[in-house]
Scaffold this motif. Structure first.
Motif, short mmCIF file in Angstrom:
data_model
loop_
_atom_site.label_atom_id
_atom_site.label_comp_id
_atom_site.label_asym_id
_atom_site.label_seq_id
_atom_site.Cartn_x
_atom_site.Cartn_y
_atom_site.Cartn_z
N LEU A 164 -20.35 -5.38 -33.09
CA LEU A 164 -19.67 -6.17 -32.38
C LEU A 164 -20.70 -7.31 -32.11
CD1 LEU A 164 -17.43 -3.76 -30.14
CD2 LEU A 164 -16.68 -5.34 -31.77
N GLN A 165 -21.79 -6.74 -31.83
CA GLN A 165 -22.65 -7.98 -31.26
C GLN A 165 -22.86 -8.81 -32.64
OE1 GLN A 165 -25.91 -5.24 -30.10
NE2 GLN A 165 -25.54 -5.88 -27.84
N ASN A 166 -23.10 -8.22 -33.65
CA ASN A 166 -23.26 -9.17 -35.02
C ASN A 166 -22.26 -9.88 -35.16
OD1 ASN A 166 -25.81 -8.11 -35.20
ND2 ASN A 166 -25.04 -6.50 -36.74
N CYS A 167 -20.78 -9.70 -35.27
CA CYS A 167 -19.61 -10.44 -35.42
C CYS A 167 -19.56 -11.41 -34.22
CB CYS A 167 -18.47 -9.44 -35.12
SG CYS A 167 -18.11 -8.44 -36.42
N THR A 168 -20.29 -11.24 -32.92
CA THR A 168 -20.16 -12.33 -32.01
C THR A 168 -20.99 -13.34 -32.49
OG1 THR A 168 -19.36 -10.72 -30.30
CG2 THR A 168 -20.44 -12.62 -29.64
N LEU A 169 -22.26 -12.80 -32.90
CA LEU A 169 -23.35 -13.84 -33.17
C LEU A 169 -22.85 -14.72 -34.21
CD1 LEU A 169 -26.49 -11.75 -33.14
CD2 LEU A 169 -25.83 -13.80 -31.42
N VAL A 170 -22.10 -14.09 -35.41
CA VAL A 170 -21.79 -14.91 -36.49
C VAL A 170 -20.54 -15.64 -36.07
CG1 VAL A 170 -20.55 -14.94 -38.73
CG2 VAL A 170 -22.46 -13.37 -38.38
N LEU A 171 -19.65 -15.55 -35.35
CA LEU A 171 -18.47 -16.19 -35.05
C LEU A 171 -19.14 -17.29 -34.16
CD1 LEU A 171 -15.83 -13.67 -33.90
CD2 LEU A 171 -15.80 -15.39 -35.86
N GLU A 172 -20.07 -17.20 -33.25
CA GLU A 172 -20.69 -18.20 -32.41
C GLU A 172 -21.21 -19.29 -33.19
OE1 GLU A 172 -23.27 -16.11 -29.53
OE2 GLU A 172 -21.68 -15.90 -28.30
N ARG A 173 -22.25 -18.86 -34.29
CA ARG A 173 -22.68 -19.82 -35.28
C ARG A 173 -21.64 -20.46 -36.05
NH1 ARG A 173 -27.36 -15.55 -36.90
NH2 ARG A 173 -28.65 -15.84 -35.04
N THR A 174 -20.65 -19.89 -36.57
CA THR A 174 -19.72 -20.21 -37.42
C THR A 174 -18.87 -21.77 -36.52
OG1 THR A 174 -19.47 -18.50 -38.62
CG2 THR A 174 -17.69 -20.24 -38.82
N ILE A 175 -18.36 -21.00 -35.49
CA ILE A 175 -17.78 -21.99 -34.58
C ILE A 175 -18.62 -23.46 -34.19
CG2 ILE A 175 -16.56 -22.26 -32.36
CD1 ILE A 175 -15.33 -19.46 -33.05
N GLY A 176 -19.88 -23.12 -33.94
CA GLY A 176 -20.92 -23.93 -33.60
C GLY A 176 -21.02 -24.97 -34.62
N ASP A 177 -20.86 -24.77 -35.96
CA ASP A 177 -20.97 -25.64 -37.14
C ASP A 177 -19.83 -26.51 -37.10
OD1 ASP A 177 -23.46 -24.64 -37.45
OD2 ASP A 177 -22.93 -23.46 -39.01
N THR A 227 -13.26 -12.05 -37.02
CA THR A 227 -12.31 -11.97 -36.06
C THR A 227 -11.51 -10.52 -36.41
OG1 THR A 227 -11.86 -14.24 -35.73
CG2 THR A 227 -10.25 -12.74 -34.80
N TYR A 228 -11.27 -10.33 -37.39
CA TYR A 228 -10.52 -8.99 -37.96
C TYR A 228 -11.13 -7.91 -37.67
CZ TYR A 228 -8.18 -5.34 -40.44
OH TYR A 228 -7.52 -4.31 -40.86
N THR A 229 -12.61 -7.80 -38.17
CA THR A 229 -13.69 -6.86 -37.93
C THR A 229 -13.86 -6.65 -36.62
OG1 THR A 229 -14.63 -7.60 -40.19
CG2 THR A 229 -16.14 -6.48 -38.71
N TYR A 230 -13.90 -7.70 -35.72
CA TYR A 230 -14.21 -7.53 -34.30
C TYR A 230 -13.17 -6.73 -33.73
CZ TYR A 230 -15.58 -8.70 -29.56
OH TYR A 230 -15.95 -8.63 -28.17
#
Length: 70
Positions: free
Chosen positions: A56-69, A16-19
């Motif tokens: 930004l796209q990579n951060c979004t993907l990671v956050l989506e996967r993390t939150i999805g877990d 989130t900070y990086t984003y």
């Protein structure tokens, strides 16, 4: 992949900070692009914008996967 609550909090905070930091950078690059008249400089700025977009796209993907877990 299962995360502990603490690991999840750390990962989410970090991405989130990086984003946020890269969104600020993107805003600055777009503002610079608007005022720059030199074509070579515009090309360099556009290349930077593409790199920022990728992060930004990579951060979004990671956050989506993390939150999805959760």
């Amino acid at each position: 992949m299962n995360f502990t609550d603490r690991e999840l909090q750390k990962a989410t905070a970090s991405y989130t900070y990086t984003y946020g930091a890269y969104m600020v950078m993107l805003d600055e690059l777009l503002a610079e692009l608007k005022i720059t008249t030199d074509l070579k400089e515009k090309v360099l700025i556009i290349k930077e914008i593409k790199e920022v977009k990728t992060v930004l796209q990579n951060c979004t993907l990671v956050l989506e996967r993390t939150i999805g877990d959760c």
